[in-house]
Scaffold this active site. Structure first.
Site, short mmCIF file in Angstrom:
data_model
loop_
_atom_site.label_atom_id
_atom_site.label_comp_id
_atom_site.label_asym_id
_atom_site.label_seq_id
_atom_site.Cartn_x
_atom_site.Cartn_y
_atom_site.Cartn_z
N LEU A 29 -10.83 -3.67 2.01
CA LEU A 29 -9.84 -3.18 1.26
C LEU A 29 -8.82 -2.51 2.02
CD1 LEU A 29 -8.72 -2.03 -1.43
CD2 LEU A 29 -10.23 0.18 -1.18
N ASP A 30 -7.51 -2.31 2.05
CA ASP A 30 -6.43 -2.07 2.95
C ASP A 30 -6.38 -2.00 4.21
OD1 ASP A 30 -5.32 -0.70 0.48
OD2 ASP A 30 -6.38 1.21 0.53
N ALA A 31 -7.46 -3.14 4.59
CA ALA A 31 -7.40 -3.44 6.14
C ALA A 31 -6.98 -4.84 6.69
CB ALA A 31 -8.85 -3.15 6.74
N HIS A 74 0.67 -1.08 0.03
CA HIS A 74 0.03 0.08 -0.08
C HIS A 74 0.72 1.35 0.07
CE1 HIS A 74 -2.87 3.14 1.06
NE2 HIS A 74 -3.60 2.30 0.45
#
Lengths: 277, 277, 277, 277
Positions: free
Chosen positions: A220-222, A185
């Site tokens: 998402l992104d977690a 990320h």
């Protein structure tokens, strides 16, 4: 050559003794062992010399299964001479791809980069340069694309997917059917999730930017964070400078996370990780 | 002894020449000068030796005023032998207060800590130890408290307020009437704004924690960032360890920001800062 | 497009005014300027927009010459659209070469990598991959080798030599005839100068390793330092791990130093550097 | 409450099983365990809950002795509720002393600061402020001074000596009779050993300075390194700035090393350390 056992189970008395006794009784000499306890979970990694160890990998799995059942463990066993197959997913940006290819060649990544998949043709020459099969799959119908990708992954027995700046959102269904996936990320999560983090970081006037490598989950992104790092910036840095510096920290962090995964150093629990370094 | 001029104005040709000519014509020898351009704004800091400089501080301000007006500048002029008065606001936690007091004694902070204000009595013994007046003002009626605080600030001619873990939200009206205020945020903004950042960082499994020093604006935790720093953490760190490590990075970051402010190195524009280090 | 002026001269009153006035009178709009004073030396870097500036590069040099003489300055003037020619000297190890080639392609290094010189054939395939001429010059007679190298450097008008793990000691005579040379030292100087730094660092049990990029002088490993960086290590790292981590920090530090040099940010004085970042 | 066992012995099969079995058979539940192998030496640290553990500290030692003998181990056993006594040796500079006193008060250091010994009176007021006995022993006759110091150390049953900028060379005989001693070296060893490191670092134009905490051995500045850290510097920093920044990194590094020692995380072997963090 080494054997590596990862174990995760509810905490109970005598776990270290039980597991190390298993290694010892079959002649294994432990060279690294690390145990951790968090929120009632016992997490462990043992690495031992295979010289003198009397069990083959499959026999090891057979013999350890009843022990694992008796302690309700999730576990895995690997040996260091395995060379798992990787697929790299990439978009237009090449810096992480370059870096992974170079490191693999330099012997830094204990795995084989089997194929590269992209929705752009920009990185095709790099794949050719390194003589890795490159699959250009255009994004017209997402589910069709994912079906093609999945077929490649299954056919080639891919064991790890690396999203090296792939920039596409994957369906939950696709994620569920895939082997573990590591994403880089372009930001120091949880700050600046989503798009254009460097523009937003510059706008906010931050004095530090970073990057985060994490396992992919449908959220998402977690997903569980494996590694993060940062670089200091100042008012003298333009957005272009931040992007450039971001590339450096992104490729470093991604490579570190991929190596740790391939060395079986990462255990996932409660949406976070233990990294036994 | 040095004179320090800070200038911020719309960009236009000849600014460096005009400003440096001003210093030169009155006999000042520039020892540091730094100029920056961002989004059409010219930001500048000059430092020169007062030996040989023919103007007193007030004459400098008088002489520079027409130049500043001709370039539509916001500006300030200070000399290094000023010792501005600081007020420290503190809550129950003492680590930042300690650190500031110690650094001031060690000659690291060019200012005078005139008074300490708190809504708790915990830090009173520390104030006594350093023989700094300590004002314990209980929070019953917020506007009454702020009125008392404001009276102290005006009476003592305070030029900088340091919120050293004060943990109270200030009213816009109060902020408007105060001199500049620097706050230490117990997190790496913009990640984890608000309460309990270390618990949330531990929950999220981050590999890095940080701290942010910023000027206070009515928009909570969103003022111009002066300094940030981080410390690496791992799964082996408990929340208590994160809190301890957070204290270290908080006090370091806050002291750095306060020193830079007192050395007139920080210019604010567009809700961000230039720090001329 | 920008013009960049570097000036180094004995300190005297009015220097900033004089130099900035020069830029202004010919219509240049300064966008960055940074001045520093150390041990009686004035060191300065100005960068201005060429749009509106009335002098060509050669006219700039002509016009500035008398000013420079009047202040006894060493100075240089460059424009950002120059693309100086680089030669990379390399041995068996390829990591720094790779990194420089990749960064140059990615637009991170404002210069042209014109040729690669090596005393080994190991890196020839990489040169081919990037289609850069590769000169393999065997070390039989050192002065003959240096003569050949020098001929290449003169013929191709090389303006910067990068020693990207070249591992050979150069003669004073050779250094004297060459353009500036940047070396990457596989250690955090002045600790562990000389050979096998990672073995010695491991033996000593250090907790941090580093790398140093510096200009080459006849005094081995003692030239002006441009950049240094470090990475943390622990008892869990073998010598092989230190070597791998060293590669990362080496390539990062070398690339940074080369970029700063190419952006005319580095001034050398008294065997040390000012880096105007 | 936890029990902590440190073991160091020649590598042999079954060590982890044997040691963890010992803990388990007496009802101890291991919460952290870390094992390392280097140059034929097995190094291990186990930490377990004392709740449910059937042995008192002395009984633990009695029971473990034959096991230790059977594997030729050097070992120690401690419990977390011990509070070992520390002596701090200090010179004129107070920053490390302050920091240790503050951290001890804040609960960061699991030990008791029993006395402060100095060859100067500068730090006496700080000792008074914290109400710690301060012994001013003038350096006239070195062996006499050391005799007095030794008497204090024996009388008060000191278990750790911290040299917090003591700046005196100790005799081998004194070192041999003392409990473990941790020193903070005002430099990033092995660079700049000896006196005036910041002046020499400034002279050399380094871009990074650091500090090293190590155990004291008769070989000056060459004892086993426990912790090191660094801070970036630039040409803008004067020697005074380096000294100030050095203070910051010195106190941070020293406190970290002292805490790790007090938490029984450090094992020494072959003049280096394993730090089980």
């Amino acid at each position: 050559m080494h054997g590596i056992l990862q174990v995760c189970c509810p905490d109970q008395r005598g776990l270290v003794a039980k597991i190390s006794q298993f290694v010892h009784q079959w002649g294994g000499n432990i060279i690294h062992a690390d145990h951790h306890l968090d929120e009632g979970l016992f997490l462990s990694r043992l690495e031992w010399e295979l010289a003198g160890f009397q069990l083959s990998p499959s026999a090891t799995r057979t013999e350890f299964t009843p022990i694992a059942q008796s302690i309700s463990a999730q576990w895995s066993y690997h040996t260091r001479n395995e060379s798992p197959k990787l697929a790299i997913f990439v978009g237009k940006q090449s810096h992480c791809l370059w870096d992974l290819l170079w490191r693999q060649r330099a012997g830094e990544l204990p795995g084989e980069i089997t194929l590269i998949i992209s929705n752009h043709q920009d990185c095709a020459p790099i794949a050719e340069q390194f003589q890795i099969p490159f699959y250009y799959i255009t994004i017209t119908n997402k589910s069709q694309v994912e079906a093609e990708q999945l077929k490649l992954i299954k056919t080639h027995d891919i064991q790890l997917i690396v999203l090296a700046k792939y920039m596409q959102i994957l369906s939950q269904d696709f994620i569920d059917q895939c082997p573990p996936m590591i994403n880089i990320h372009h930001s120091f999560l949880p700050a600046f999730p989503g798009a254009n983090p460097y523009h937003r970081a510059h706008q906010r006037g931050v004095k530090i930017i970073g990057a985060t490598a994490h396992y992919v989950t449908p959220d998402l992104d977690a997903g569980p964070i494996i590694e993060q790092d940062i670089v200091r910036v100042s008012h003298r840095h333009t957005v272009a400078d931040l992007v450039r510096q971001g590339r450096d920290v992104e490729r470093r962090v991604l490579a570190q996370a991929v190596r740790w995964h391939l060395e079986h150093r990462v255990l996932v629990y409660h949406n976070k990780t233990v990294v036994f370094t």
